[in-house]
Design an enzyme around this catalytic site. Structure first.
Site, PDB file in Angstrom:
ATOM      1  N   GLU A 147      20.336  -3.292  58.178  1.00  0.00           N
ATOM      2  CA  GLU A 147      20.110  -3.730  57.796  1.00  0.00           C
ATOM      3  C   GLU A 147      18.608  -4.485  58.221  1.00  0.00           C
ATOM      4  OE1 GLU A 147      23.303  -6.000  59.624  1.00  0.00           O
ATOM      5  OE2 GLU A 147      24.409  -5.400  58.350  1.00  0.00           O
ATOM      6  N   GLU A 199      28.918  -1.686  54.039  1.00  0.00           N
ATOM      7  CA  GLU A 199      29.054  -2.266  55.235  1.00  0.00           C
ATOM      8  C   GLU A 199      30.427  -3.590  54.892  1.00  0.00           C
ATOM      9  OE1 GLU A 199      27.240  -3.569  58.876  1.00  0.00           O
ATOM     10  OE2 GLU A 199      26.836  -1.188  58.679  1.00  0.00           O
TER      11      GLU A 199
END
Length: 553
Positions: free
Chosen positions: A202, A328
């Site tokens: 991320e 995810e």
């Protein structure tokens, strides 16, 4: 017998012989036509890419359909749940649920000499006793490989305390990020079941995509790390996540999406690796309960979601540019909106070999805002969530060779991850689970300041994760401990791990579990918790252990 008759008899015999040969050939051909051919199991050997597909060593299309199992990236320095289960049992359950891959997050701090694995019940995991975190990772990967599970290693954050926008920090510079990846590429080079590297979890602002500044341009950093890995292990896939915001010239002032999920810039500024057919782009996606995003309030929701996904990452797959892996996605599924989101996403990912690859967040039940596939007992499966995922699973072969261990009987757990948010983009903080203690030993009284406590927080809007380190600075072992402290503001403990937490008003009590009740002199324990806050989130000013005030760590 006349010569003519003899000649006729020879001709008849030749004719019969020819008929027999023809009959045998026809029969053989018929057997070949009617005998079913056994298709070779998908997943063999090292994997590579072609267009938007991932292929095995036999050029059969494969699909990553897996789950995240977190913990190595936290201050426990090991996957969570081993305080209550055997690691092989967990892996058997993951396999039994139909997942083919595990995304395994870690932090660079994991490899420091002082990072000791903790919160393990060694009675249930006797072969892990005395091992380092990396050696435990070996154990998990080796056993998982033997039963047919693949692994993707994920640099989730530099240190064990908090997420990082960039792939490095002052304590863990880019050089360390690169050298750790090179170490892992070397360590697992000869295991085809370790399929690749998710280079950084991320990235988000100030990280940019295509801005050209080497200090913050994630696309350039991904190329650097990817090429460093491939120079050692040219068979690995290189998974590159997006950023959060992308604007003209790669600026961070444009369209914003989830942390790590915005791959708009890959069209103009593609990642270029020195080894062809190794690149897989990766996105993360979450529902409205993780963070508010404008598309959730659009009047066309949820029908607008496919267009959103096309824009930010799906175009790479649909235009045959590269494979995409949704590394995810997860939810507690407690709202209609979340249920609509997951149903739409599963449909978008598609079924079978031609579908988009994915790993669900997560196995762990201690992920605050998503929960897991497993419920809080770390055994029972959340069948509602699993039912969404069953249609998009993809079976592979049985493993890397040798005998396949007999799976231990177990219920199949489902785990989930905790995602966090900022106004324009969100990250997924790692949550941890609460262990259930057996009988608690009587706490040993301590004298003076013979304990030390440190308190570190990773904070976001309305929520936080707190990691505590309790050190016995005395000369005798503590047999049983209770830590108390008081919040200075409107903070609440939501979920804890490595201790049993209770709260009355602003006063918090944390009591040892059955596996960490003894603290030897100079030894530490590492409890922690997820919390909520309003107003301010100041740290407690004083901690007491077994009734005595501790010094600050």
């Amino acid at each position: 017998m006349s010569e003519r008759n003899t000649h006729l008899q020879l001709k008849a015999r030749h004719f019969i012989l020819i008929l027999c040969i023809v009959a045998i050939m026809v029969a053989t051909f018929a057997i070949q036509l009617t005998t079913p051919r056994h298709a070779q199991a998908a997943g063999t050997g090292y994997w590579h890419t072609n267009g938007n597909k991932i292929l095995d060593s036999n050029n059969q299309t494969v699909r990553i359909a897996g789950i995240n199992w977190f913990g190595f990236e936290t201050a426990n320095y090991v996957v969570h749940g081993l305080w209550t289960r055997n690691y092989q049992d967990v892996l058997n359950q993951i396999k039994g649920l139909g997942y083919n891959t595990i995304r395994l997050p870690y932090s660079n701090q994991l490899f420091d000499a002082g990072s000791t694995p903790n919160s393990i019940d060694y009675a249930k995991n006797p072969d892990l006793q005395g091992l380092t975190s990396l050696q435990i990772m070996d154990k998990i990967i080796n056993y998982g490989s033997s039963i047919g599970l693949r692994f993707i290693l994920d640099q989730h954050r530099p240190d064990s305390g908090a997420q990082s926008a960039l792939w490095y920090t002052s304590a863990y510079p880019e050089s360390r990020w690169l050298s750790d990846w090179q170490m892992l590429a070397t360590r697992y080079k000869n295991n085809p079941m370790v399929i690749g590297a998710d280079l950084h979890n991320e990235p988000h602002a100030p990280a940019c995509w295509g801005c050209g500044n080497p200090a913050v341009d994630w696309r350039l950093a991904a190329e650097k790390a990817g090429n460093a890995v491939l120079a050692i292990n040219p068979n690995w896939l290189i998974f590159v996540e997006g950023v959060d915001c992308y604007g003209p010239g790669g600026s961070t002032s444009g369209d914003c999406y989830w942390w790590g999920g915005n791959l708009e810039g890959a069209q103009q500024y593609p990642v270029q690796l020195n080894v062809a057919n190794r690149l897989v782009y990766s996105a993360h996606d979450y529902p409205s309960t993780v963070a508010s995003q404008p598309w959730f309030s659009d009047p066309t929701y949820p029908n607008n979601l496919p267009g959103i996904w096309d824009k930010y990452w799906g175009y790479l797959y649909k235009n045959n540019i590269a494979p995409v892996w949704v590394g995810e996605f997860g939810s507690l599924l407690q709202s209609t909106s979340d249920q609509q989101w997951l149903a739409a996403l599963v449909k978008y990912l598609g079924t079978g070999a031609t579908g988009i690859s994915w790993t669900f967040w997560c196995l762990n039940p201690n992920s605050g805002d998503t929960g897991g596939i497993l419920l809080n007992d770390w055994v029972t499966v959340d069948q509602t969530k699993q039912a969404y995922l069953n249609p998009i699973e993809f079976p592979l072969d049985t493993g890397s060779g040798g005998s396949t261990p007999t799976p231990m009987p177990t219920n199949t757990p489902v785990a989930t991850a905790t995602a966090t948010n900022t106004p324009t983009a969100t990250n997924t903080p790692t949550a941890t689970a609460t262990a259930t203690p057996a009988s608690t030993p009587t706490a040993t009284p301590i004298s003076g300041n013979s304990c030390k406590v440190s308190y570190a927080v990773n904070q976001w809007a309305g929520g936080f994760t707190a990691n505590l380190v309790i050190t016995n600075t005395g000369t005798t072992a503590l047999n049983g401990w209770t830590l108390t402290f008081t919040f200075p503001g409107n903070q609440k403990v939501v979920q804890g791990w490595s201790a049993v937490f209770s709260q009355q008003g602003s006063a918090v009590t944390a009591t040892n579990t059955n596996y960490n009740g003894t603290i030897a002199p100079a030894a530490t324990v590492n409890p922690g918790f997820n919390g909520s806050w309003t107003g301010s989130n100041l740290a407690p000013t004083s901690f007491s252990l077994n009734g005595k005030v501790c010094s600050a760590g």
